[in-house]
Each structure stands twice: as C-alpha cells, then as structure tokens.
Design a protein around this motif. Structure first.
Motif, PDB file in Angstrom:
ATOM      1  N   LEU A 215      -3.360  -0.307   0.685  1.00  0.00           N
ATOM      2  CA  LEU A 215      -2.259   0.001  -0.220  1.00  0.00           C
ATOM      3  C   LEU A 215      -0.908  -0.192   0.463  1.00  0.00           C
ATOM      4  CD1 LEU A 215      -4.500   2.658  -0.207  1.00  0.00           C
ATOM      5  CD2 LEU A 215      -3.455   2.868  -2.466  1.00  0.00           C
ATOM      6  N   ASN A 216       0.017  -0.851  -0.237  1.00  0.00           N
ATOM      7  CA  ASN A 216       1.411  -0.889   0.181  1.00  0.00           C
ATOM      8  C   ASN A 216       2.154   0.125  -0.685  1.00  0.00           C
ATOM      9  OD1 ASN A 216       3.882  -1.476   1.255  1.00  0.00           O
ATOM     10  ND2 ASN A 216       4.103  -3.470   0.257  1.00  0.00           N
ATOM     11  N   LEU A 217       2.204   1.347  -0.214  1.00  0.00           N
ATOM     12  CA  LEU A 217       2.704   2.450  -1.028  1.00  0.00           C
ATOM     13  C   LEU A 217       4.179   2.269  -1.395  1.00  0.00           C
ATOM     14  CD1 LEU A 217       1.051   5.458   0.839  1.00  0.00           C
ATOM     15  CD2 LEU A 217       0.265   4.308  -1.241  1.00  0.00           C
ATOM     16  N   PRO A 218       4.579   2.697  -2.595  1.00  0.00           N
ATOM     17  CA  PRO A 218       5.973   2.567  -3.004  1.00  0.00           C
ATOM     18  C   PRO A 218       6.953   3.200  -2.013  1.00  0.00           C
ATOM     19  CG  PRO A 218       4.617   3.164  -4.893  1.00  0.00           C
ATOM     20  CD  PRO A 218       3.737   3.243  -3.683  1.00  0.00           C
TER      21      PRO A 218
ATOM     22  N   ILE B 269       4.069  -7.679   9.483  1.00  0.00           N
ATOM     23  CA  ILE B 269       5.253  -7.433   8.666  1.00  0.00           C
ATOM     24  C   ILE B 269       4.985  -6.212   7.798  1.00  0.00           C
ATOM     25  CG2 ILE B 269       6.778  -8.354   6.863  1.00  0.00           C
ATOM     26  CD1 ILE B 269       6.014 -11.175   7.875  1.00  0.00           C
ATOM     27  N   GLY B 270       5.842  -5.208   7.870  1.00  0.00           N
ATOM     28  CA  GLY B 270       5.690  -4.012   7.054  1.00  0.00           C
ATOM     29  C   GLY B 270       4.592  -3.107   7.573  1.00  0.00           C
ATOM     30  N   ARG B 271       4.121  -2.236   6.709  1.00  0.00           N
ATOM     31  CA  ARG B 271       3.009  -1.356   7.054  1.00  0.00           C
ATOM     32  C   ARG B 271       2.155  -1.131   5.821  1.00  0.00           C
ATOM     33  NH1 ARG B 271       4.733   4.923   7.035  1.00  0.00           N
ATOM     34  NH2 ARG B 271       6.682   4.808   5.856  1.00  0.00           N
ATOM     35  N   LEU B 272       0.908  -0.749   6.041  1.00  0.00           N
ATOM     36  CA  LEU B 272      -0.057  -0.556   4.967  1.00  0.00           C
ATOM     37  C   LEU B 272      -0.886   0.687   5.229  1.00  0.00           C
ATOM     38  CD1 LEU B 272      -1.222  -4.272   4.810  1.00  0.00           C
ATOM     39  CD2 LEU B 272      -0.037  -3.089   2.946  1.00  0.00           C
ATOM     40  N   ARG B 273      -1.334   1.301   4.171  1.00  0.00           N
ATOM     41  CA  ARG B 273      -2.254   2.427   4.305  1.00  0.00           C
ATOM     42  C   ARG B 273      -3.665   1.954   3.972  1.00  0.00           C
ATOM     43  NH1 ARG B 273      -0.408   8.135   2.283  1.00  0.00           N
ATOM     44  NH2 ARG B 273       0.861   7.758   4.154  1.00  0.00           N
TER      45      ARG B 273
ATOM     46  N   PHE C 161       6.894   3.181   1.074  1.00  0.00           N
ATOM     47  CA  PHE C 161       7.158   2.332   2.234  1.00  0.00           C
ATOM     48  C   PHE C 161       8.382   1.455   2.004  1.00  0.00           C
ATOM     49  CE2 PHE C 161       2.378   2.305   3.562  1.00  0.00           C
ATOM     50  CZ  PHE C 161       2.492   3.645   3.931  1.00  0.00           C
ATOM     51  N   GLN C 162       8.681   1.169   0.742  1.00  0.00           N
ATOM     52  CA  GLN C 162       9.923   0.500   0.337  1.00  0.00           C
ATOM     53  C   GLN C 162      10.129  -0.858   0.992  1.00  0.00           C
ATOM     54  OE1 GLN C 162      13.255   3.189   0.770  1.00  0.00           O
ATOM     55  NE2 GLN C 162      12.307   4.751  -0.489  1.00  0.00           N
ATOM     56  N   GLN C 163       9.029  -1.576   1.250  1.00  0.00           N
ATOM     57  CA  GLN C 163       9.171  -2.925   1.808  1.00  0.00           C
ATOM     58  C   GLN C 163       7.914  -3.737   1.552  1.00  0.00           C
ATOM     59  OE1 GLN C 163       9.335  -2.977   6.152  1.00  0.00           O
ATOM     60  NE2 GLN C 163       8.213  -1.045   6.256  1.00  0.00           N
ATOM     61  N   ARG C 164       8.118  -5.046   1.475  1.00  0.00           N
ATOM     62  CA  ARG C 164       6.978  -5.937   1.423  1.00  0.00           C
ATOM     63  C   ARG C 164       6.163  -5.807   2.700  1.00  0.00           C
ATOM     64  NH1 ARG C 164       9.381 -11.819  -0.484  1.00  0.00           N
ATOM     65  NH2 ARG C 164       9.088 -11.564  -2.756  1.00  0.00           N
ATOM     66  N   ALA C 165       4.906  -6.209   2.603  1.00  0.00           N
ATOM     67  CA  ALA C 165       4.053  -6.211   3.795  1.00  0.00           C
ATOM     68  C   ALA C 165       3.214  -7.485   3.811  1.00  0.00           C
ATOM     69  CB  ALA C 165       3.143  -4.986   3.812  1.00  0.00           C
ATOM     70  N   VAL C 166       2.890  -7.910   5.022  1.00  0.00           N
ATOM     71  CA  VAL C 166       1.987  -9.047   5.214  1.00  0.00           C
ATOM     72  C   VAL C 166       0.935  -8.628   6.234  1.00  0.00           C
ATOM     73  CG1 VAL C 166       1.729 -11.423   6.011  1.00  0.00           C
ATOM     74  CG2 VAL C 166       3.770 -10.747   4.714  1.00  0.00           C
ATOM     75  N   SER C 167      -0.321  -8.757   5.843  1.00  0.00           N
ATOM     76  CA  SER C 167      -1.410  -8.468   6.775  1.00  0.00           C
ATOM     77  C   SER C 167      -2.168  -9.751   7.085  1.00  0.00           C
ATOM     78  CB  SER C 167      -2.359  -7.408   6.199  1.00  0.00           C
ATOM     79  OG  SER C 167      -2.748  -7.724   4.879  1.00  0.00           O
ATOM     80  N   ILE C 168      -2.708  -9.811   8.296  1.00  0.00           N
ATOM     81  CA  ILE C 168      -3.568 -10.918   8.711  1.00  0.00           C
ATOM     82  C   ILE C 168      -4.993 -10.384   8.779  1.00  0.00           C
ATOM     83  CG2 ILE C 168      -4.124 -12.560  10.540  1.00  0.00           C
ATOM     84  CD1 ILE C 168      -1.202 -12.497  11.365  1.00  0.00           C
ATOM     85  N   HIS C 169      -5.917 -11.092   8.143  1.00  0.00           N
ATOM     86  CA  HIS C 169      -7.312 -10.672   8.104  1.00  0.00           C
ATOM     87  C   HIS C 169      -8.195 -11.759   8.696  1.00  0.00           C
ATOM     88  CE1 HIS C 169      -6.666  -7.296   5.120  1.00  0.00           C
ATOM     89  NE2 HIS C 169      -5.499  -7.923   5.158  1.00  0.00           N
ATOM     90  N   VAL C 170      -9.121 -11.351   9.545  1.00  0.00           N
ATOM     91  CA  VAL C 170     -10.122 -12.250  10.108  1.00  0.00           C
ATOM     92  C   VAL C 170     -11.481 -11.730   9.648  1.00  0.00           C
ATOM     93  CG1 VAL C 170     -11.176 -13.136  12.224  1.00  0.00           C
ATOM     94  CG2 VAL C 170      -8.694 -12.781  12.119  1.00  0.00           C
ATOM     95  N   TYR C 171     -12.248 -12.602   8.982  1.00  0.00           N
ATOM     96  CA  TYR C 171     -13.573 -12.244   8.483  1.00  0.00           C
ATOM     97  C   TYR C 171     -14.623 -13.106   9.174  1.00  0.00           C
ATOM     98  CZ  TYR C 171     -10.857 -10.283   4.602  1.00  0.00           C
ATOM     99  OH  TYR C 171      -9.947  -9.585   3.839  1.00  0.00           O
ATOM    100  N   SER C 172     -15.657 -12.472   9.686  1.00  0.00           N
ATOM    101  CA  SER C 172     -16.733 -13.217  10.330  1.00  0.00           C
ATOM    102  C   SER C 172     -18.072 -12.580   9.959  1.00  0.00           C
ATOM    103  CB  SER C 172     -16.571 -13.196  11.847  1.00  0.00           C
ATOM    104  OG  SER C 172     -17.592 -13.916  12.475  1.00  0.00           O
TER     105      SER C 172
ATOM    106  N   MET D 281      -1.456   1.067   9.102  1.00  0.00           N
ATOM    107  CA  MET D 281      -1.547  -0.132   9.926  1.00  0.00           C
ATOM    108  C   MET D 281      -0.184  -0.817   9.930  1.00  0.00           C
ATOM    109  SD  MET D 281      -4.374  -3.139   9.434  1.00  0.00           S
ATOM    110  CE  MET D 281      -3.915  -3.430   7.708  1.00  0.00           C
ATOM    111  N   ASP D 282       0.297  -1.192  11.123  1.00  0.00           N
ATOM    112  CA  ASP D 282       1.530  -1.965  11.241  1.00  0.00           C
ATOM    113  C   ASP D 282       1.401  -2.879  12.459  1.00  0.00           C
ATOM    114  OD1 ASP D 282       2.008  -0.363  13.508  1.00  0.00           O
ATOM    115  OD2 ASP D 282       3.358   0.980  12.431  1.00  0.00           O
ATOM    116  N   ALA D 283       2.513  -3.437  12.919  1.00  0.00           N
ATOM    117  CA  ALA D 283       2.456  -4.424  13.999  1.00  0.00           C
ATOM    118  C   ALA D 283       1.828  -3.862  15.273  1.00  0.00           C
ATOM    119  CB  ALA D 283       3.856  -4.960  14.290  1.00  0.00           C
TER     120      ALA D 283
END
Length: 201
Positions: free
Chosen positions: A148-151, A100-104, A153-164, A130-132
């Motif tokens: 960063l979800n930069l201003p 959902i959205g995009r992130l830098r 981008f004008q939208q909320r973002a959701v990222s999924i993180h996997v840590y191992s 990073m995006d879908a």
C-alpha cells in the motif's frame, strides 16, 4: 514474521548494471539469502529508472525491465493512495525494494483453505514499511501480502520487484467474502515501452 533490514548499501548502481550483476548469479545459487544479500549491498540509483516509470491514476502499473528463465525484474509505480489486492507469489521467491518513496506491506496468514470451493479465511499478521534503506523479501512460510502507498505518505512511490522464477498468474484473496481465485498478470510496459493495449489515465 516479516523480513526486512535497515542498511546503507555499499554500492549505488544504475539499473542496467544492477540487473547485470543479478543475472551473473548462477541459477543454483539464486537463493533467498544470496539475492537478499546482493540487494542489501547494492542499491539502484533512482534517476536511472526513468525509462521504466509509468504512472496511472487508475491503478498501479507493472513495468518489466528484465526477464529470463531464472528471474524477472520490474518496477511497480504507485500513485498516492494506490494499493495492491491481497495476493500470493505462486510459491516463488520475491525480493522488494523501494528506491523512490515508501510503502507499507501487510502480511496475511491463510487458514481453512478449501480448494474445491475456492474459500479460505485470512488474518493479518506482520506489518512493516519499505523504503530505500529498508529492502525486504517475502517470507516463504507466509507469502500472502498486500502493498500500500498510504495517502498519509503524500508521495508517489516506485518499488523494484525480483521474482524467481517468473510467474504469470497469482491468487487473489477477497478477505470480506472469504474467497480466493486465480487471476492473470500483465505488464503495463515492457523494456521501457508502453504496451499498446494500455491507456494511462
């Protein structure tokens, strides 16, 4: 050197099945390349994440979906303009996607580290979005970054993180002061339920 790819995933799964398939990977095979290959071929259907989405205007939120001895998986929810502090990942592997959205993502190189004084010098290196269709993983040779979800981008973002493997502290870097320190990590919600100590603004 950043690590990301542009793909069209062959399968679009609900989050439950997506994690079930990840958990089926034997621990000896849970490598950077194997898991990244899985994430490239399988995307998460955004509408199946609703249970794990908690937003707060005060700060981004960390929402645990799954955790075992090998890995943990969480959503991180970002309001417009929110960003992480510059941090590391305790020498563990990390994979990221943004359904959902995009992130830098801004990577940093750490130089002149003096553990006895908690000082270092960091300099920005690669930057990417990073995006879908552009999942990524953290380069083990350069594991310090900021998300960063930069201003603009004008939208909320959701990222999924996997840590191992899972970790419960990380190093935070204060670039202006030239210092770094350990901080504890916490979850805003666990398995779809808001933690009692959390108050969403």
């Amino acid at each position: 050197m950043h690590k990301q790819a542009s793909i069209t995933a062959a399968q679009h799964l609900n989050i439950t099945d997506w994690i079930k398939d990840l958990a089926a990977i034997p621990e000896p095979d849970f490598s950077l390349e194997t898991v990244q290959g899985y994430i490239l071929r399988h995307s998460v259907r955004p509408e199946t994440l609703d249970k794990y989405l908690f937003f707060s205007k005060g700060n981004y939120t960390r929402n645990l979906i799954f955790k075992n001895d090998v890995f943990e998986c969480m959503t991180i929810c970002w309001e417009v303009g929110q960003f992480s502090r510059i941090h590391n990942h305790r020498d563990q592997n990390c994979w990221m996607s943004a359904p959902i959205g995009r992130l830098r993502v801004q990577n940093f190189r750490v130089n002149e580290r003096d553990a006895s004084h908690g000082t270092c010098h960091i300099e920005p290196t690669d930057i990417y979005e990073m995006d879908a269709n552009h999942p990524a993983y953290v380069n083990p040779l350069e594991p310090v970054h900021q998300v960063l979800n930069l201003p603009e981008f004008q939208q909320r973002a959701v990222s999924i993180h996997v840590y191992s493997k899972p970790f419960d502290t990380c190093e935070i870097y204060q670039r202006e002061k030239g210092t770094y320190s350990d901080v504890p990590l916490h979850y805003t919600s666990e398995y779809g339920k808001l933690n009692p100590s959390e108050k969403l603004l």
